[in-house]
Design a protein around this motif. Structure first.
Motif, mmCIF file in Angstrom:
data_model
loop_
_atom_site.group_PDB
_atom_site.id
_atom_site.type_symbol
_atom_site.label_atom_id
_atom_site.label_comp_id
_atom_site.label_asym_id
_atom_site.label_seq_id
_atom_site.Cartn_x
_atom_site.Cartn_y
_atom_site.Cartn_z
ATOM 1 N N ILE A 18 0.866 -1.181 0.000
ATOM 2 C CA ILE A 18 0.000 0.000 0.000
ATOM 3 C C ILE A 18 0.907 1.237 0.000
ATOM 4 O O ILE A 18 1.805 1.339 0.836
ATOM 5 C CB ILE A 18 -0.940 0.002 1.216
ATOM 6 C CG1 ILE A 18 -1.749 -1.310 1.252
ATOM 7 C CG2 ILE A 18 -1.863 1.210 1.178
ATOM 8 C CD1 ILE A 18 -2.510 -1.529 2.545
ATOM 9 N N TYR A 19 0.654 2.150 -0.916
ATOM 10 C CA TYR A 19 1.523 3.302 -1.116
ATOM 11 C C TYR A 19 0.707 4.526 -1.508
ATOM 12 O O TYR A 19 -0.498 4.428 -1.755
ATOM 13 C CB TYR A 19 2.527 2.999 -2.241
ATOM 14 C CG TYR A 19 1.847 2.922 -3.585
ATOM 15 C CD1 TYR A 19 1.821 4.024 -4.440
ATOM 16 C CD2 TYR A 19 1.166 1.769 -3.996
ATOM 17 C CE1 TYR A 19 1.150 3.960 -5.658
ATOM 18 C CE2 TYR A 19 0.506 1.710 -5.207
ATOM 19 C CZ TYR A 19 0.498 2.816 -6.029
ATOM 20 O OH TYR A 19 -0.170 2.762 -7.218
ATOM 21 N N THR A 20 1.370 5.667 -1.578
ATOM 22 C CA THR A 20 0.823 6.842 -2.247
ATOM 23 C C THR A 20 1.871 7.294 -3.268
ATOM 24 O O THR A 20 3.068 7.104 -3.056
ATOM 25 C CB THR A 20 0.485 7.992 -1.272
ATOM 26 O OG1 THR A 20 1.638 8.325 -0.521
ATOM 27 C CG2 THR A 20 -0.652 7.601 -0.331
ATOM 28 N N PRO A 21 1.426 7.870 -4.375
ATOM 29 C CA PRO A 21 2.336 8.162 -5.493
ATOM 30 C C PRO A 21 3.492 9.123 -5.179
ATOM 31 O O PRO A 21 4.564 8.978 -5.729
ATOM 32 C CB PRO A 21 1.425 8.765 -6.558
ATOM 33 C CG PRO A 21 0.051 8.333 -6.192
ATOM 34 C CD PRO A 21 0.044 8.140 -4.715
ATOM 35 N N PHE A 22 3.297 10.086 -4.310
ATOM 36 C CA PHE A 22 4.334 11.094 -4.083
ATOM 37 C C PHE A 22 5.107 10.874 -2.784
ATOM 38 O O PHE A 22 5.754 11.784 -2.285
ATOM 39 C CB PHE A 22 3.711 12.495 -4.111
ATOM 40 C CG PHE A 22 3.039 12.777 -5.417
ATOM 41 C CD1 PHE A 22 3.789 12.941 -6.573
ATOM 42 C CD2 PHE A 22 1.662 12.839 -5.510
ATOM 43 C CE1 PHE A 22 3.177 13.175 -7.800
ATOM 44 C CE2 PHE A 22 1.036 13.073 -6.730
ATOM 45 C CZ PHE A 22 1.796 13.249 -7.872
ATOM 46 N N CYS A 23 5.066 9.671 -2.278
ATOM 47 C CA CYS A 23 5.736 9.315 -1.024
ATOM 48 C C CYS A 23 7.137 8.778 -1.339
ATOM 49 O O CYS A 23 7.276 7.751 -1.997
ATOM 50 C CB CYS A 23 4.887 8.257 -0.302
ATOM 51 S SG CYS A 23 5.711 7.340 1.001
ATOM 52 N N GLY A 24 8.164 9.483 -0.885
ATOM 53 C CA GLY A 24 9.544 9.064 -1.136
ATOM 54 C C GLY A 24 9.877 7.733 -0.489
ATOM 55 O O GLY A 24 10.548 6.882 -1.092
ATOM 56 N N VAL A 65 1.706 4.876 5.224
ATOM 57 C CA VAL A 65 2.311 4.238 4.062
ATOM 58 C C VAL A 65 3.803 4.548 4.095
ATOM 59 O O VAL A 65 4.194 5.575 4.654
ATOM 60 C CB VAL A 65 1.674 4.721 2.737
ATOM 61 C CG1 VAL A 65 0.251 4.233 2.619
ATOM 62 C CG2 VAL A 65 1.748 6.226 2.575
ATOM 63 N N PRO A 66 4.609 3.679 3.540
ATOM 64 C CA PRO A 66 4.257 2.417 2.910
ATOM 65 C C PRO A 66 3.823 1.381 3.939
ATOM 66 O O PRO A 66 4.216 1.436 5.111
ATOM 67 C CB PRO A 66 5.551 1.985 2.220
ATOM 68 C CG PRO A 66 6.630 2.593 3.062
ATOM 69 C CD PRO A 66 6.064 3.902 3.549
ATOM 70 N N CYS A 67 3.029 0.440 3.467
ATOM 71 C CA CYS A 67 2.562 -0.653 4.317
ATOM 72 C C CYS A 67 2.528 -1.938 3.484
ATOM 73 O O CYS A 67 2.055 -1.919 2.356
ATOM 74 C CB CYS A 67 1.166 -0.351 4.849
ATOM 75 S SG CYS A 67 0.431 -1.697 5.807
ATOM 76 N N LEU A 68 3.042 -2.995 4.056
ATOM 77 C CA LEU A 68 2.898 -4.313 3.444
ATOM 78 C C LEU A 68 1.892 -5.064 4.302
ATOM 79 O O LEU A 68 2.182 -5.427 5.443
ATOM 80 C CB LEU A 68 4.234 -5.056 3.384
ATOM 81 C CG LEU A 68 4.189 -6.419 2.705
ATOM 82 C CD1 LEU A 68 3.732 -6.298 1.252
ATOM 83 C CD2 LEU A 68 5.551 -7.094 2.772
ATOM 84 N N LEU A 69 0.695 -5.223 3.772
ATOM 85 C CA LEU A 69 -0.382 -5.899 4.489
ATOM 86 C C LEU A 69 -0.359 -7.370 4.085
ATOM 87 O O LEU A 69 -0.364 -7.685 2.898
ATOM 88 C CB LEU A 69 -1.716 -5.254 4.127
ATOM 89 C CG LEU A 69 -2.941 -5.778 4.857
ATOM 90 C CD1 LEU A 69 -3.864 -4.631 5.221
ATOM 91 C CD2 LEU A 69 -3.681 -6.787 4.020
ATOM 92 N N ILE A 70 -0.290 -8.231 5.076
ATOM 93 C CA ILE A 70 -0.228 -9.666 4.829
ATOM 94 C C ILE A 70 -1.537 -10.295 5.263
ATOM 95 O O ILE A 70 -1.906 -10.246 6.431
ATOM 96 C CB ILE A 70 0.950 -10.310 5.588
ATOM 97 C CG1 ILE A 70 2.261 -9.671 5.118
ATOM 98 C CG2 ILE A 70 0.952 -11.818 5.383
ATOM 99 C CD1 ILE A 70 3.467 -10.062 5.924
ATOM 100 N N LYS A 71 -2.251 -10.859 4.292
ATOM 101 C CA LYS A 71 -3.521 -11.530 4.563
ATOM 102 C C LYS A 71 -3.321 -13.026 4.371
ATOM 103 O O LYS A 71 -2.778 -13.466 3.365
ATOM 104 C CB LYS A 71 -4.607 -11.021 3.625
ATOM 105 C CG LYS A 71 -5.977 -11.611 3.905
ATOM 106 C CD LYS A 71 -7.011 -11.026 2.962
ATOM 107 C CE LYS A 71 -8.370 -11.649 3.163
ATOM 108 N NZ LYS A 71 -9.335 -11.205 2.152
#
Length: 104
Positions: A18-24, A65-71
């Motif tokens: 999970i991200y946003t486009p302008f996040c370094g 964000v960033p986030c790595l969501l593990i399902k």
């Protein structure tokens, strides 16, 4: 990495970046995940733009964000916010995606 779809949302198991486009920091995290996928020569992670999915962010209580969501098994097992290093991400992959390391 491929964009998550409604069909994938319904699956019991996935790794979602999970991200946003302008996040370094998101760009750095993405490059780590891209390198892992390149080594394994397969798509391992799905991706989702947090800005376009506020309901998902709220429902799954994604804090940043960033986030790595593990399902796994139909529920969220982990949310990784500190990517730290490729080795750190591999420690999660060994637990949640051990088939990547199976030898023939």
């Amino acid at each position: 990495m491929q964009e998550i779809t409604d069909e994938i949302y319904e699956q019991d198991r996935y790794l979602l970046f999970i991200y946003t486009p302008f996040c370094g920091t998101c760009s750095l995290a993405r490059s780590m995940l891209d390198k892992i996928e390149a080594v394994h020569q397969q798509d391992i992670f799905y991706e989702m733009n947090a800005s376009l999915n506020p309901e998902f962010m709220q429902e799954y209580k994604v804090e940043s964000v960033p986030c790595l969501l593990i399902k796994e098994d139909g529920r969220v097992k982990d949310k990784i916010y500190a990517f730290k290093s490729i080795a750190n991400i591999y420690s999660y992959l060994m637990e949640y995606k051990p088939e990547l390391f199976a030898t023939s």
